[in-house]
Motif scaffolding. Structure first.
Motif, PDB file in Angstrom:
ATOM      1  N   VAL A 148       0.607  -1.094   0.254  1.00  0.00           N
ATOM      2  CA  VAL A 148       0.549   0.237   0.111  1.00  0.00           C
ATOM      3  C   VAL A 148       0.762   1.379   0.534  1.00  0.00           C
ATOM      4  O   VAL A 148       1.983   0.939   0.359  1.00  0.00           O
ATOM      5  N   SER A 149       0.008   2.277  -0.746  1.00  0.00           N
ATOM      6  CA  SER A 149       1.409   3.638  -0.712  1.00  0.00           C
ATOM      7  C   SER A 149       0.644   5.036   0.806  1.00  0.00           C
ATOM      8  O   SER A 149      -0.368   4.510   1.215  1.00  0.00           O
ATOM      9  N   PRO A 170     -10.858   5.916  -5.321  1.00  0.00           N
ATOM     10  CA  PRO A 170     -11.397   5.262  -4.796  1.00  0.00           C
ATOM     11  C   PRO A 170     -10.628   4.253  -4.012  1.00  0.00           C
ATOM     12  O   PRO A 170     -10.790   3.059  -3.400  1.00  0.00           O
ATOM     13  N   THR A 171      -9.975   4.239  -4.280  1.00  0.00           N
ATOM     14  CA  THR A 171      -8.474   2.463  -3.775  1.00  0.00           C
ATOM     15  C   THR A 171      -7.536   3.665  -2.335  1.00  0.00           C
ATOM     16  O   THR A 171      -7.378   3.101  -1.526  1.00  0.00           O
ATOM     17  N   SER A 172      -7.996   4.713  -1.748  1.00  0.00           N
ATOM     18  CA  SER A 172      -7.764   5.785  -0.689  1.00  0.00           C
ATOM     19  C   SER A 172      -9.208   4.713   1.052  1.00  0.00           C
ATOM     20  O   SER A 172      -9.390   5.038   0.935  1.00  0.00           O
ATOM     21  N   ALA A 173      -8.114   5.158   1.685  1.00  0.00           N
ATOM     22  CA  ALA A 173      -8.970   4.864   2.949  1.00  0.00           C
ATOM     23  C   ALA A 173      -7.836   6.156   4.059  1.00  0.00           C
ATOM     24  O   ALA A 173      -7.119   6.435   3.531  1.00  0.00           O
ATOM     25  N   ARG A 225      -3.886  -6.834   6.607  1.00  0.00           N
ATOM     26  CA  ARG A 225      -3.453  -8.249   6.743  1.00  0.00           C
ATOM     27  C   ARG A 225      -4.265  -9.443   6.494  1.00  0.00           C
ATOM     28  O   ARG A 225      -3.717 -10.137   6.019  1.00  0.00           O
ATOM     29  N   ILE A 226      -5.379  -9.105   6.542  1.00  0.00           N
ATOM     30  CA  ILE A 226      -6.340  -9.989   6.150  1.00  0.00           C
ATOM     31  C   ILE A 226      -7.170 -10.472   4.808  1.00  0.00           C
ATOM     32  O   ILE A 226      -8.130 -10.549   4.963  1.00  0.00           O
ATOM     33  N   TYR A 227      -6.572  -9.083   4.020  1.00  0.00           N
ATOM     34  CA  TYR A 227      -7.759  -8.608   2.849  1.00  0.00           C
ATOM     35  C   TYR A 227      -9.036  -8.055   2.860  1.00  0.00           C
ATOM     36  O   TYR A 227     -10.044  -9.065   2.002  1.00  0.00           O
ATOM     37  N   ALA A 228      -9.500  -7.898   4.441  1.00  0.00           N
ATOM     38  CA  ALA A 228     -10.504  -7.586   4.209  1.00  0.00           C
ATOM     39  C   ALA A 228     -10.646  -6.193   4.001  1.00  0.00           C
ATOM     40  O   ALA A 228     -12.032  -5.019   3.832  1.00  0.00           O
ATOM     41  N   GLU A 229      -9.303  -5.423   3.488  1.00  0.00           N
ATOM     42  CA  GLU A 229      -9.752  -4.002   3.757  1.00  0.00           C
ATOM     43  C   GLU A 229      -9.417  -3.450   1.972  1.00  0.00           C
ATOM     44  O   GLU A 229      -7.894  -4.212   2.042  1.00  0.00           O
ATOM     45  N   PRO A 230     -10.256  -3.344   1.131  1.00  0.00           N
ATOM     46  CA  PRO A 230      -9.140  -2.900  -0.232  1.00  0.00           C
ATOM     47  C   PRO A 230      -8.469  -1.359  -0.743  1.00  0.00           C
ATOM     48  O   PRO A 230      -8.186  -1.564  -1.940  1.00  0.00           O
ATOM     49  N   SER A 231      -8.140  -0.914   0.491  1.00  0.00           N
ATOM     50  CA  SER A 231      -7.699   0.585  -0.055  1.00  0.00           C
ATOM     51  C   SER A 231      -6.353  -0.129  -0.363  1.00  0.00           C
ATOM     52  O   SER A 231      -5.259  -1.097   0.067  1.00  0.00           O
ATOM     53  N   GLN A 232      -6.014   0.497  -0.709  1.00  0.00           N
ATOM     54  CA  GLN A 232      -3.974   0.833  -1.820  1.00  0.00           C
ATOM     55  C   GLN A 232      -3.665   1.733  -1.224  1.00  0.00           C
ATOM     56  O   GLN A 232      -2.437   2.404  -1.403  1.00  0.00           O
TER      57      GLN A 232
END
Length: 331
Positions: free
Chosen positions: A4-5, A23-26, A39-46
């Motif tokens: 992630v950036s 749209p990929t940010s949080a 860590r568990i891939y439940a958060e799609p943010s990049q």
């Protein structure tokens, strides 16, 4: 965990513009839950936008007596703030019972409102979960569901809402202040948390880029006589099997004012309005408390492994009300 950036911002307008444009940010505040989700891939943010430098971490008393809590105020600071301890002990207790000191020192109030469910099926990338992948089904229904909800459930989700502080805020009629590129608006805490219905993946009425800037707790005399009662498997920072946030005023043996919300048993912080309706104006007795508790749980839909929560929730309500009555909730 995928790459992630990361970037950091120092003012609210820039933070909102940065996240809204991608749209990929949080937003990243304390990160105590966000990193777990990545860590568990439940958060799609990049891309994570660090907002810890924003000036929205204060705890302030408003002219009308309300207390305004910044979205970046840390849980521990709020729990120990003299004005919160004095006017809203139920919120202070909920925060202290909600996490270890290490987590409370990091976690923000806004982040706590946005934390995801602790359902093991949601957190297992191989399991069926409508929150993670809409339309795949709910593995908890017919599965291991001892810790799951009995109120506010749907055929698509029975995950229990995890926050303790949110239960207290719903009981206190708090308002969640949100800002976006179009301006500012406020959402009642009870409306901020959505029932799963047919869209369990949507947990809040927020759009991408919306930022929680503050939580405002209105003045409420009864809140000085309040408590948060949490029943759990172990004392050491476990999630609630059942909990009650309660404020009570009794006059001449009669319930004059009551606020009640439940945690650990519902898909959202559960305002116990049926119980409140029966309690107001009724004798402050165990019999009254038991009738109100039974009425609130009348609509429960338990699963085979969590049917015990129906009685446990009723007992928790009764104990909370009796404790406040004995403590001196009499005016």
């Amino acid at each position: 965990m995928r790459p992630v950036s990361y970037s950091r911002v120092s003012d609210v307008a820039t933070a909102i513009a940065t996240v809204a444009a991608d749209p990929t940010s949080a937003y990243l505040a304390g990160g105590t839950t966000k990193i777990d989700m990545l860590r568990i891939y439940a958060e799609p943010s990049q891309r994570l936008v660090d907002i810890n430098s924003l000036p929205i971490d204060h705890i302030e008393v408003q002219p009308d007596g309300a207390v305004r809590i910044g979205g970046l105020a840390r849980m521990n600071d709020v729990a120990l703030a003299p004005v919160v301890v004095d006017r809203f002990p139920v919120l202070s207790e909920a925060l202290l019972l909600g996490a270890s000191a290490q987590l409370r020192n990091m976690a923000s109030m806004g982040g706590n409102m946005m934390q995801r469910v602790r359902c093991s099926y949601f957190r297992d990338a191989e399991a069926r979960c409508n929150k993670r992948e809409p339309g795949t089904g709910c593995g908890a229904i017919g599965g291991v569901n001892r810790g799951h909800a009995v109120l506010g459930t749907s055929p698509h989700c029975i995950a229990t809402h995890p926050s303790d502080a949110a239960v207290a805020l719903v009981a206190l009629d708090a308002m969640i202040h949100v800002q976006n590129a179009a301006g500012h608006h406020a959402i009642a805490a009870d409306d901020f948390f959505l029932l799963p219905g047919d869209t369990p993946e949507r947990e809040h009425p927020l759009n991408h880029g919306d930022l929680i800037t503050a939580i405002e707790v209105p003045p409420l005399a009864a809140a000085r006589n309040s408590l948060y009662l949490k029943v759990r498997d172990r004392e050491s920072y476990e999630f609630a099997l059942a909990s009650a946030a309660c404020a009570l005023t009794v006059e001449d043996g009669t319930v004059a004012e009551v606020r009640l919300a439940l945690g650990g048993v519902a898909t959202k912080p559960w305002r116990a309005r049926a119980a409140e309706h029966l309690l107001r104006g009724a004798p402050a007795t165990r019999e009254t408390f038991a009738r109100a508790a039974a009425a609130e749980l009348a609509g429960a839909v338990p699963q085979p492994m969590n049917a015990f929560k129906v009685e446990l929730a009723q007992r928790t309500i009764i104990r909370a009300l009796e404790t406040l009555t004995a403590r001196g909730a009499v005016s």
